[in-house]
Write a protein that holds these residues in place. Structure first.
Motif, short mmCIF file in Angstrom:
data_model
loop_
_atom_site.label_atom_id
_atom_site.label_comp_id
_atom_site.label_asym_id
_atom_site.label_seq_id
_atom_site.Cartn_x
_atom_site.Cartn_y
_atom_site.Cartn_z
N PRO A 67 2.27 -0.77 8.33
CA PRO A 67 3.21 -1.35 7.37
C PRO A 67 4.23 -2.31 7.99
N CYS A 117 -2.93 -9.26 6.70
CA CYS A 117 -2.92 -7.80 6.85
C CYS A 117 -2.08 -7.16 5.75
N ALA A 118 -0.93 -7.78 5.44
CA ALA A 118 -0.07 -7.23 4.39
C ALA A 118 -0.75 -7.29 3.03
N GLU A 131 -2.28 -2.77 5.29
CA GLU A 131 -0.86 -2.57 4.97
C GLU A 131 -0.48 -1.10 5.04
N GLU A 132 -1.36 -0.23 4.58
CA GLU A 132 -1.07 1.21 4.60
C GLU A 132 -1.02 1.74 6.03
#
Length: 706
Positions: free
Chosen positions: A315, A304-305, A311-312
């Motif tokens: 976070p 996901c990061a 990520e957006e």
């Protein structure tokens, strides 16, 4: 047209000839038995045929018209225990293997078990002489025949070159006897409309488990005879009965442990072995389960990061999950699911351990991984509807396992080597794992499932030179990469591949990405040559779904479960009648318009018919556009919302509601002032009622996306 090849019949016939020659007889042709075509049998009945071998293994009376081909007293042809799709019927031949309940010294030789077998003909005109065997679909307790669909529709990586053999593991759902526990079925877990969870569910499960144990023992079953070692010996009997000199073994999940047991105890005849999601004997699974869950979760968080969109939107996803679990520990979430048996509403209270277990279960399936950050975020915001699909799936699958077989195997050869204190300490000092409890229910359930612990060999590494392929998915929470590496240490000739974006059973889940299956196919064709694994680097990263892709709503999911799947006349009838009336309104408006064009008079209240037509067009356009969205959208998205791009549809619906209000006003006025003929006033009243009903129904169903 050439007669379809019947691999089980051919194997039976060839095995009998070989036995005759070994006994000194001449090579003679067996009399042709009058065999019912499989398709005809299945069309006649999907029921399991009466066992074709008696309790002692001797031939007994069969179901009317059922074929009886006997090799020794071990294997007979029979009807398939599950329905075979007609398009595959010519490829599938079923039989029953008769085996002793126990091979231990002093066991009763008259006590036998019937294990259903299916041979699925290869798609090749010249298949290899060594078939691929599926000894189980996992578990233990995941019926092999319950996975017939996979072997028929998704296992072309094997069927393109060789026959596939399915055999039901002893004690599983379609075996006779089965160690299934109806005492643990769904209806017994619901009390006063509430699906029990937490400690109350644990207490009830153990009480019901004890009842199942007592019943099975009273029926004369030796529950100590249902072990991986005995199942491996069953496979030896099957290979000999079918007359194969060599074959290949595919073990997925627990099936990999069974395959390793086969490599240890009966290596003869094994050409190659595929271990898909490896469970080695020399790991204490329950002690290490929290670490496996954490590894899979960390891989998901890292993916996901690495995804810009994920990520957006999310976070600090790990911290969000930790806060969610802490919150739910103090105040459980309450959702309403459907009872799988009758469709009634059932309240499900989700504690922190249930949420963690649900996340653990979801990581099994690579299809669900892209939606998990979205679900975590939505639950943390209080949107309980986002838990509905996963909660319903958990309830629906509660009866899929053969519980008695699972417990007989686990309590004999896994639980005795796991330290309860180590299990309890495994999640300490971890903000996520402190909320995780082993969903397997061990070792507590083994206290009531009294089978003797097996020897230490069941906890020791398997050493073998048989060529082996080991595959593992990066999101696999139950058989992580560390397990495959530990198993591989004892396998002198092996290939190990990790697939970062796959989950439990990387080869099995080939509908997500066929790279693992393509490697398995290469391995089967030549087990002693390293497969080309370049496809791994070409596998796309996980494409996470976020609120920039999905507008959260449970409307489509509820519509599917309440209306489409339920099939209840009222649920289906109401929208159907409304749509018919709206179409009738449109037809009435068109006919009236044509009449007015030719006669320049119509008899309806001024302007009322165009208003009715506009409302009908807007509602029908909305319904049609929504149907197109549903048809063309990933079902995974529809379980949790609708595509953000579909939100402008609300404009058509809002306009339709506004026009409906105007239509009601015009119709009421027409009756008050007697404007227009009675026929047209009645027609407009029906149109008004249909429009109002459509607006109310859409709002009630949550299809007004606001």
């Amino acid at each position: 047209m050439a007669r379809p090849r019947n691999p089980l019949r051919d194997a039976l016939r060839n095995a009998t000839r070989r036995a005759w020659r070994r006994a000194g007889g001449r090579d003679i042709r067996l009399p042709r038995h009058r065999l019912l075509p499989v398709a005809a049998v299945l069309l006649a009945s999907a029921a399991v045929a009466a066992p074709l071998g008696g309790a002692t293994g001797s031939t007994s009376a069969t179901a009317a018209g059922a074929p009886t081909v006997v090799v020794g007293t071990a294997l007979t042809e029979a009807r398939c225990p599950v329905e075979v799709p007609p398009e595959h019927a010519s490829r599938v031949t079923c039989g029953v293997l008769v085996v002793p309940e126990s091979r231990a010294p002093g066991s009763d030789p008259e006590k036998t078990l019937d294990l259903p077998v299916a041979v699925i003909a290869s798609r090749s005109d010249e298949p290899a002489a060594d078939p691929l065997v599926f000894p189980t679909a996992g578990g233990p307790g995941s019926s092999t025949f319950g996975a017939l669909w996979y072997a028929l529709d998704y296992a072309d990586w094997a069927a393109d070159g060789r026959d596939i053999i399915l055999v039901e593991q002893r004690g599983d759902a379609q075996a006779d006897p089965s160690l299934d526990c109806p005492e643990l079925d769904t209806e017994h877990r619901i009390v006063d409309g509430v699906w029990l969870t937490g400690s109350a569910a644990d207490d009830l499960r153990r009480e019901l488990t004890a009842k199942c144990y007592a019943r099975l023992v009273e029926e004369g079953n030796n529950l100590a005879g249902y072990t991986s070692a005995e199942s491996a010996a069953d496979l030896v009997d099957l290979r000999k009965a079918l007359g194969y000199d060599a074959w290949n073994l595919y073990g997925v999940s627990y099936g990999s442990r069974l395959a390793l047991t086969m490599m240890r105890d009966h290596p003869e005849g094994l050409r190659s072995v595929i271990l898909d999601g490896t469970l080695p004997l020399n790991v204490n699974r329950h002690e290490l389960m929290p670490a496996g869950f954490r590894t899979a979760l960390d891989n998901m968080l890292a993916a996901c990061a690495a995804d810009a969109n994920c990520e957006e939107e999310y976070p600090d996803l790990e911290a969000t999950l930790a806060r969610l679990l802490d919150t739910v520990a103090d105040k459980p979430l309450s959702v309403t699911v459907k009872d799988p048996s009758d469709g009634s509403d059932v309240r499900l209270d989700l504690h922190d351990t249930d949420v963690a277990a649900g996340l653990f279960d979801a990581l099994y399936d690579a299809r669900l991984v892209p939606i998990l950050p979205f679900v975590i975020d939505q639950l943390s915001r209080g949107n309980l509807d986002s838990a509905l699909p996963l909660a319903q799936s958990s309830v629906d699958s509660a009866d899929y396992s053969t519980e008695g077989l699972y417990l007989s195997v686990e309590c004999a050869e896994e639980a005795p080597f796991n330290d309860p204190e180590a299990i309890a300490a495994a999640g300490e000092d971890d903000p996520i794992l402190e909320h995780f409890v082993d969903p397997g229910g061990l070792p507590g359930d083994c206290e009531v499932w009294d089978v003797p612990a097996l020897s230490a060999i069941e906890n020791q590494a398997v050493a073998s030179r048989i060529p082996a392929l080991l595959t593992v998915g990066g999101y696999d929470p139950v058989t992580p990469l560390a397990f495959s590496e530990k198993a591989a240490a004892g396998l002198a000739w092996h290939y190990l591949y990790a697939f970062p974006t796959m989950a439990h059973g990387a080869v099995w889940q080939n509908w997500i990405d066929d790279c693992p299956a393509s490697i398995a196919q290469q391995f089967l064709n030549d087990p002693r040559s390293e497969p080309d694994s370049s496809c791994i680097a070409a596998m796309p990263p996980t494409d996470f779904l976020t609120t920039s892709d999905i507008y959260p709503t449970s409307a489509i999911y509820r519509f599917n479960t309440d209306v489409v799947q339920s099939g209840k006349p009222v649920q289906v009838g109401i929208p159907s009648i409304i749509l018919v009336l709206l179409i009738a309104t449109l037809v009435y408006s068109v006919v009236y318009g044509l009449s007015w064009l030719f006669r320049r008079r119509g008899g309806a209240p001024a302007g009322a018919v165009p208003v009715a037509a506009t409302a009908a067009v807007l509602y029908l356009a909305y319904a049609g556009a929504l149907a197109l969205v549903i048809v063309n959208t990933d079902p995974l998205i529809l379980g949790f919302g609708v595509p953000v791009a579909a939100r402008p549809l609300i404009i058509a619906l809002l306009l339709a509601i506004a026009v409906t209000i105007l239509l009601v006003v015009v119709t009421v006025r027409a009756w008050v002032v007697a404007d227009g003929t009675t026929f047209h006033r009645v027609a407009l009243s029906v149109a008004s009622a249909a429009s109002v009903a459509m607006a109310v129904w859409l709002i009630f169903r949550g299809l007004l996306f606001l």
